[in-house]
Design a protein around this motif. Sequence first.
Motif, PDB file in Angstrom:
ATOM      1  N   LEU A  88       0.825  -1.221   0.000  1.00  0.00           N
ATOM      2  CA  LEU A  88       0.000   0.000   0.000  1.00  0.00           C
ATOM      3  C   LEU A  88       0.856   1.267   0.000  1.00  0.00           C
ATOM      4  O   LEU A  88       0.450   2.292  -0.544  1.00  0.00           O
ATOM      5  CB  LEU A  88      -0.953  -0.005   1.191  1.00  0.00           C
ATOM      6  CG  LEU A  88      -2.309  -0.652   0.902  1.00  0.00           C
ATOM      7  CD1 LEU A  88      -3.122  -0.796   2.175  1.00  0.00           C
ATOM      8  CD2 LEU A  88      -3.100   0.130  -0.136  1.00  0.00           C
ATOM      9  N   ALA A  89       2.025   1.178   0.637  1.00  0.00           N
ATOM     10  CA  ALA A  89       2.933   2.332   0.603  1.00  0.00           C
ATOM     11  C   ALA A  89       3.470   2.518  -0.818  1.00  0.00           C
ATOM     12  O   ALA A  89       3.629   3.649  -1.292  1.00  0.00           O
ATOM     13  CB  ALA A  89       4.080   2.129   1.584  1.00  0.00           C
ATOM     14  N   GLN A  90       3.730   1.383  -1.502  1.00  0.00           N
ATOM     15  CA  GLN A  90       4.188   1.462  -2.902  1.00  0.00           C
ATOM     16  C   GLN A  90       3.062   2.033  -3.779  1.00  0.00           C
ATOM     17  O   GLN A  90       3.308   2.830  -4.686  1.00  0.00           O
ATOM     18  CB  GLN A  90       4.567   0.061  -3.433  1.00  0.00           C
ATOM     19  CG  GLN A  90       5.589  -0.684  -2.601  1.00  0.00           C
ATOM     20  CD  GLN A  90       7.021  -0.185  -2.843  1.00  0.00           C
ATOM     21  OE1 GLN A  90       7.212   0.917  -3.328  1.00  0.00           O
ATOM     22  NE2 GLN A  90       7.991  -0.990  -2.462  1.00  0.00           N
ATOM     23  N   ALA A 112      -6.503   4.116   3.461  1.00  0.00           N
ATOM     24  CA  ALA A 112      -6.337   2.709   3.078  1.00  0.00           C
ATOM     25  C   ALA A 112      -5.181   2.077   3.844  1.00  0.00           C
ATOM     26  O   ALA A 112      -5.279   0.930   4.314  1.00  0.00           O
ATOM     27  CB  ALA A 112      -6.094   2.619   1.581  1.00  0.00           C
ATOM     28  N   MET A 113      -4.098   2.820   4.018  1.00  0.00           N
ATOM     29  CA  MET A 113      -2.919   2.278   4.707  1.00  0.00           C
ATOM     30  C   MET A 113      -3.206   2.041   6.194  1.00  0.00           C
ATOM     31  O   MET A 113      -2.865   0.993   6.737  1.00  0.00           O
ATOM     32  CB  MET A 113      -1.720   3.228   4.547  1.00  0.00           C
ATOM     33  CG  MET A 113      -1.092   3.161   3.163  1.00  0.00           C
ATOM     34  SD  MET A 113       0.245   4.357   2.951  1.00  0.00           S
ATOM     35  CE  MET A 113       1.559   3.597   3.902  1.00  0.00           C
ATOM     36  N   THR A 114      -3.837   3.023   6.843  1.00  0.00           N
ATOM     37  CA  THR A 114      -4.093   2.860   8.284  1.00  0.00           C
ATOM     38  C   THR A 114      -5.125   1.749   8.526  1.00  0.00           C
ATOM     39  O   THR A 114      -5.041   1.036   9.523  1.00  0.00           O
ATOM     40  CB  THR A 114      -4.556   4.182   8.936  1.00  0.00           C
ATOM     41  OG1 THR A 114      -5.532   4.787   8.101  1.00  0.00           O
ATOM     42  CG2 THR A 114      -3.427   5.155   9.118  1.00  0.00           C
ATOM     43  N   GLY A 132      -3.414  -1.413   8.925  1.00  0.00           N
ATOM     44  CA  GLY A 132      -2.536  -1.542  10.080  1.00  0.00           C
ATOM     45  C   GLY A 132      -1.238  -0.764  10.009  1.00  0.00           C
ATOM     46  O   GLY A 132      -0.388  -0.892  10.896  1.00  0.00           O
ATOM     47  N   TYR A 133      -1.036   0.036   8.957  1.00  0.00           N
ATOM     48  CA  TYR A 133       0.169   0.872   8.904  1.00  0.00           C
ATOM     49  C   TYR A 133       0.036   1.977   9.939  1.00  0.00           C
ATOM     50  O   TYR A 133      -1.075   2.456  10.204  1.00  0.00           O
ATOM     51  CB  TYR A 133       0.309   1.525   7.531  1.00  0.00           C
ATOM     52  CG  TYR A 133       0.739   0.607   6.416  1.00  0.00           C
ATOM     53  CD1 TYR A 133       2.067   0.546   6.014  1.00  0.00           C
ATOM     54  CD2 TYR A 133      -0.196  -0.187   5.749  1.00  0.00           C
ATOM     55  CE1 TYR A 133       2.451  -0.280   4.971  1.00  0.00           C
ATOM     56  CE2 TYR A 133       0.189  -1.015   4.700  1.00  0.00           C
ATOM     57  CZ  TYR A 133       1.509  -1.058   4.326  1.00  0.00           C
ATOM     58  OH  TYR A 133       1.889  -1.881   3.293  1.00  0.00           O
ATOM     59  N   PRO A 147       2.636  -5.396   5.871  1.00  0.00           N
ATOM     60  CA  PRO A 147       1.815  -6.437   5.228  1.00  0.00           C
ATOM     61  C   PRO A 147       1.892  -6.379   3.703  1.00  0.00           C
ATOM     62  O   PRO A 147       2.326  -5.378   3.138  1.00  0.00           O
ATOM     63  CB  PRO A 147       0.394  -6.089   5.691  1.00  0.00           C
ATOM     64  CG  PRO A 147       0.433  -4.640   6.008  1.00  0.00           C
ATOM     65  CD  PRO A 147       1.821  -4.330   6.470  1.00  0.00           C
ATOM     66  N   ARG A 148       1.483  -7.486   3.074  1.00  0.00           N
ATOM     67  CA  ARG A 148       1.346  -7.519   1.608  1.00  0.00           C
ATOM     68  C   ARG A 148      -0.032  -8.079   1.271  1.00  0.00           C
ATOM     69  O   ARG A 148      -0.630  -8.805   2.063  1.00  0.00           O
ATOM     70  CB  ARG A 148       2.466  -8.332   0.963  1.00  0.00           C
ATOM     71  CG  ARG A 148       2.439  -9.809   1.316  1.00  0.00           C
ATOM     72  CD  ARG A 148       3.319 -10.592   0.380  1.00  0.00           C
ATOM     73  NE  ARG A 148       4.724 -10.559   0.809  1.00  0.00           N
ATOM     74  CZ  ARG A 148       5.730 -10.819   0.001  1.00  0.00           C
ATOM     75  NH1 ARG A 148       5.506 -11.073  -1.266  1.00  0.00           N
ATOM     76  NH2 ARG A 148       6.964 -10.832   0.451  1.00  0.00           N
TER      77      ARG A 148
END
Lengths: 172, 430
Positions: free
Chosen positions: B95-97, B127-129, B132-133, B201-202
């Motif tokens: 998601l960071a990518q 979306a990232m949080t 779980g980011y 995560p992926r």
Amino acid sequence: MTNIPALSHSNRRIGLIERIEESVTIGFFLITFTVVLLGVVSRYVFNDPIVWTIGVATASYIWVLSVGAGLSNRDDDHIQFDLIYDYFSTNGKLWARILGNLLIIVPFALAIPGTLTFLEFVAPDRIGGTSISFYWAYAGMLVLLIATILHRGRLLWADLKTVLSQTLSRVA
Amino acid sequence: MSFAFMALIVIFVAAFVLRIPIGYGLISAGIVYLLVAGESLSSVGQLMMGGFNSKFVLLAVPLFIFAAQIMNSSTVTERIFTFAFGLVGRFRGGLAQVNVVNSVIFSGMSGSAVADTGGLGVMSVKAMTDKGYEKGFSCAVTAASSTVGPIIPPSIPMVIYASLTGTSVGLLFAGGIVPGVLLALMLMALISLLARRRDFPRDPWIGFTLLLTRFLRAGPALLVPVILLGGIYAGVFTPTEAAAVAASYALILAFVVYRSISISEFVSLLRLVGKQISAVSLMIGGAFIINYAVAVEGIPRAVADALLSITDDGLMLLLIINLLFLVMGMFLDTIVLLLIMVPITFPIMVAAGVDPIHFGVVIVLNMMIGLSTPPFGVNLFIISQMTKTPLRNVIREIWPFIGTMLLTLVILILVPDLVLWFPRLIGYAG
């Protein structure tokens, strides 16, 4: 954004002026956009370049920035640096706003006569391909100066009233 | 330095201390300069209005702002996001990518880092949080990746740079393509490294069929940069006209193809666009007066003499000026920095043999780094405000990204061919 003093929005005339400001800004922006697009369509679709599109689009853009600047005053949306200001006490912020608004109002007021001279100077010239005088193309500058003085004057007046009421309550 | 110019500096500094809107501060400082210098105040209108009238290319600025806002208000951003997610979401830290890929795609449409942060950026952070980011990290990735926006064309800062220096907008846009992609790849490499170290995560691979569906769903929006750049390089449109065409295409997408915007939403959007345009244009207008004062006072000559007394090596001068921009970028707004400092430093760079396209692209990247650099990184403020994340959490996570952006900047300074390769491909002789 830091809070500015609450201003009365009940005044119908001010509300009307604000709506006019909003409509004029949107109207001139749509003219800018349409005229630039018209230039492209006319040149490539109809193979008939129009000479006045650049001049008219630029003039209407000048009006967008001149009148639209007022909208940002109302909503405190101008780009400003508040890193130092945020460290001031409530009273310090009040005086910073008073000084700041004076620093805008006084120079802007001084520029009005010169701007009128400039407008008279450019009045005989016309935007290429039109009969629109540059007086009207550039008159947005005068509107910008006057509208800014009025908008910042309102904010200044609100702050001065606060100072006055603080002084009166101290005396009482 | 004359007394009048000192008065200008005092008013300019006061504008910052007293929180005067920067556009008004520049105009007031200019008026005071003319007054103290004994010049006629009719020059105020002449300099401001004449400045806009002689620089048709500046009309591209409001039109790019308009196009970016339409994209942000329609479902275009959501379509880009789902496509980017399908493309790189399966990698660790996917998601960071996705956040970076989003910015690369969106940058081909908007030209504004702030529009990227405020639109796609907010969606990416959510979306990232949700996955779980950490919120601070998500915001830092968003702020950093949005700097790609004005490097990959179109670019509002490049249009302003071109108007100040007389450089070709088309060539500047061409010069930004490789550096923009390089910056995105560097940021993705950093995320990859952090993802392994912090066990991000992926997501599962969505498969080619779904990826193709998402590509087709986003397809009309993905055509914007093709139309825009194709039009400019084929000589069909000027950059200003390209901006109008991009905005009208965005309108067709929003109203006809995606049917994602109502008339009342469009009116609100126009109101917002009007305010954004006037705030930026007011600064440009004020800078016309300041630049006149700077020229009359011979400031570029004085700065050139001072710098040339240290070294006359083009590369060293480029490094020194970049350092100056980086430091000033921590405190000054990007547009102000661009408007005031470029007219002062550009003649020195040209005299020292630095290519104007190389200088332009490097300086725009430099200033974009400033958008994410504490204490006055506008992107940091926007993303922390819009996602309700404490600024200190964002600042704590931003440093590796700033390091990566600085490394990219140094590479681009040292290897001008990375900037100039594409412009030369389309006929630039520099």
